[in-house]
Design an enzyme around this catalytic site. Structure first.
Site, PDB file in Angstrom:
ATOM      1  N   ASP A   1      48.569  47.576  26.713  1.00 10.98           N
ATOM      2  CA  ASP A   1      47.925  46.512  26.916  1.00 10.98           C
ATOM      3  C   ASP A   1      46.640  45.709  26.573  1.00 10.98           C
ATOM      4  OD1 ASP A   1      50.339  45.890  28.184  1.00 10.98           O
ATOM      5  OD2 ASP A   1      50.115  46.725  30.451  1.00 10.98           O
TER       6      ASP A   1
ATOM      7  N   ASP B   1      33.356  39.388  46.979  1.00 18.34           N
ATOM      8  CA  ASP B   1      33.038  39.671  45.752  1.00 18.34           C
ATOM      9  C   ASP B   1      32.876  38.709  44.488  1.00 18.34           C
ATOM     10  OD1 ASP B   1      32.170  42.326  47.329  1.00 18.34           O
ATOM     11  OD2 ASP B   1      33.904  43.263  46.556  1.00 18.34           O
TER      12      ASP B   1
ATOM     13  N   TYR C   1      44.516  42.754  37.205  1.00 11.39           N
ATOM     14  CA  TYR C   1      43.703  42.684  38.341  1.00 11.39           C
ATOM     15  C   TYR C   1      43.553  41.316  39.548  1.00 11.39           C
ATOM     16  CZ  TYR C   1      38.894  42.430  39.825  1.00 11.39           C
ATOM     17  OH  TYR C   1      37.653  42.719  40.416  1.00 11.39           O
TER      18      TYR C   1
END
Length: 462
Positions: free
Chosen positions: A204, A333, A346
């Site tokens: 990827d 975060d 992600y």
């Protein structure tokens, strides 16, 4: 789908004939008695076979289609405001109501199931991208290049650092083929108008790298699964000759993977000089424009834009605006802004839903938010997101684009994100639906569990 000249390949998407019942319903709706002005003429080539339609001939105003938009001639003036994919909707509601016509509204998009690759001219120039520092790809790379140059007589572009591999540089048998290559260097040579077709050998990350090389129109991409994950690479290399030949002949399905157009505006806090695209501090500059006291950088992103707290131990504190309205402040975060293609990357690891690449959407996913009620949200494709440091933020933030070009964001800087007009046309092995679910099952082991045992006859009677 709006495409502005898919490079030299100039891809067109064939429209599949629509259901006859839908056509009868559209005709009935088009002949309604609603009065409109004669200035609302429009043109819908995909639905009505390039026939000119006007409000005077049909008696009502329909939404302006992509092919009719006057802004197509000027990309700077055009901004997508509605969905990327989806059927052409009917804009009359009942016998008397209809949608007020807005020339900026884009309502017609081609059915994704009908998207097929065709060539206006036979492809001649092919870019072969190989995952570097992987010895297992040397033999497939050589076989593919020999097939393209000697059997198909095509012009092959290869990145210069790929040919610097000792296994390729010292191979005397590969020398005659290597002399026919056209080479380039990333961030130095612009090949965007010279490539007809792209073939990726790797995983990827190789496809993401190919996307980053084209900041405008992207040629069609054929990705072979020779990496570790392969969620975006549906082709196996065993029968590459027949598969490549089939694509060159124009017989393949396409999935248009939307990208994000990202603009980073930074305050000039120190004087830097740019020579050959490289700043004094060694950071490569991409599409940099200079304004008074500002530095503007633009990127095309296939997976996601990640804003995080960087090395700081404090929570990141960033404000997220949608079309100019403050929607939330992210304390945690960081935050991920992803495409449907990036929703399985992600964003999925951070708890987001997985979205099919044909769904017109942008996903906003917090990374470990301090507020437990902040869950991933999906907004329409085409909206404009803006991310800035909150005025009372204790520290700066850091941003990266598909895992690259990482840089610091300070107070006064801003990140603007919207849907790009230049998607990545990824060639399917079968079709967009089958390829996607097969990738889920194979790469992510989606919905894999030990099945329950069925009841025996005695247990059912008991």
């Amino acid at each position: 789908m709006i495409l502005k000249n898919f490079s030299m390949a100039q891809i067109s998407l064939r429209s599949v004939s629509q259901n006859s019942n839908m056509e009868m319903n559209r005709e009935k709706l088009c002949t309604s008695k609603t009065d409109v002005s004669s200035e609302s003429a429009y043109h819908c080539s995909a639905c009505h076979d390039d026939e000119e339609w006007s409000s005077t001939s049909r008696g009502r105003a329909k939404s302006r289609s992509l092919s009719a938009s006057p802004a197509l001639g000027s990309t700077k003036e055009f901004r997508r405001t509605r969905s990327l994919h989806g059927p052409c909707p009917v804009t009359t509601f009942g016998p008397k109501a209809c949608m007020l016509q807005n020339p900026k509204t884009i309502m017609h998009i081609q059915d994704p199931a009908s998207q097929r690759l065709t060539w206006n001219k036979p492809p001649k120039s092919i870019l072969v991208i190989k995952k570097i520092r992987d010895a297992s790809l040397l033999q497939p790379f050589k076989e593919l290049c020999v097939y393209l140059t000697e059997e198909n007589n095509m012009i092959v572009y290869v990145e210069k650092k790929v040919l610097e591999d000792p296994a390729i540089a010292n191979d005397d048998n590969f020398g005659p083929v290597k002399k026919k290559f056209c080479t380039f260097r990333e961030d130095y040579d612009d090949i965007s108008n010279q490539i007809d077709f792209i073939i990726c050998l790797g995983g990827d990350g190789t496809l993401l790298y190919a996307s980053s090389l084209f900041q405008g129109s992207v040629p069609p991409v054929m990705a072979f699964h020779l990496g570790s994950l392969g969620f975006l690479t549906p082709f196996n290399f065993e029968n590459f000759q027949s598969q490549v030949t089939q694509v060159i002949e124009g017989n393949a399905a396409l999935v248009l993977r939307s990208r994000l157009k990202v603009k980073v505006v930074k305050e000039n806090r120190e004087k830097t000089t740019i020579q050959n695209g490289i700043e004094e501090n060694g950071v490569v500059s991409t599409n940099i424009e200079k304004e008074v006291g500002k530095q503007i950088m633009q990127y095309q992103v296939l997976n996601e834009v990640v804003v995080d707290r960087g090395p700081s131990s404090y929570l990141s504190n960033v404000d997220v605006f949608l079309d100019g309205h403050l929607i939330t402040t992210v304390q945690g975060d960081g935050v991920i802004v992803s495409t449907p293609t990036g929703s399985t990357a992600y964003a999925a690891a951070a708890g987001a839903s997985m979205i099919h690449p044909n769904v017109p959407a942008i996903m906003i996913t917090p990374i470990c938010p301090h507020s437990l009620s902040f869950r991933p949200i999906v907004v329409p494709a085409g909206v404009e997101l803006k991310i800035m440091l909150s005025p009372d933020a204790r520290n700066t933030a850091w941003v990266s684009f598909d895992g690259r070009k990482r840089q610091e964001i300070c107070h006064g800087d801003s990140i603007s994100i919207t849907t790009s007009c230049y998607p990545l046309p990824s060639i399917c092995f079968r079709d967009p639906v089958s390829d996607w679910f097969e990738s889920l099952a194979e790469c992510l082991h989606w919905n894999v569990r030990k099945k329950q045992n069925n009841f025996t006859v005695e247990e059912e009677e008991f």
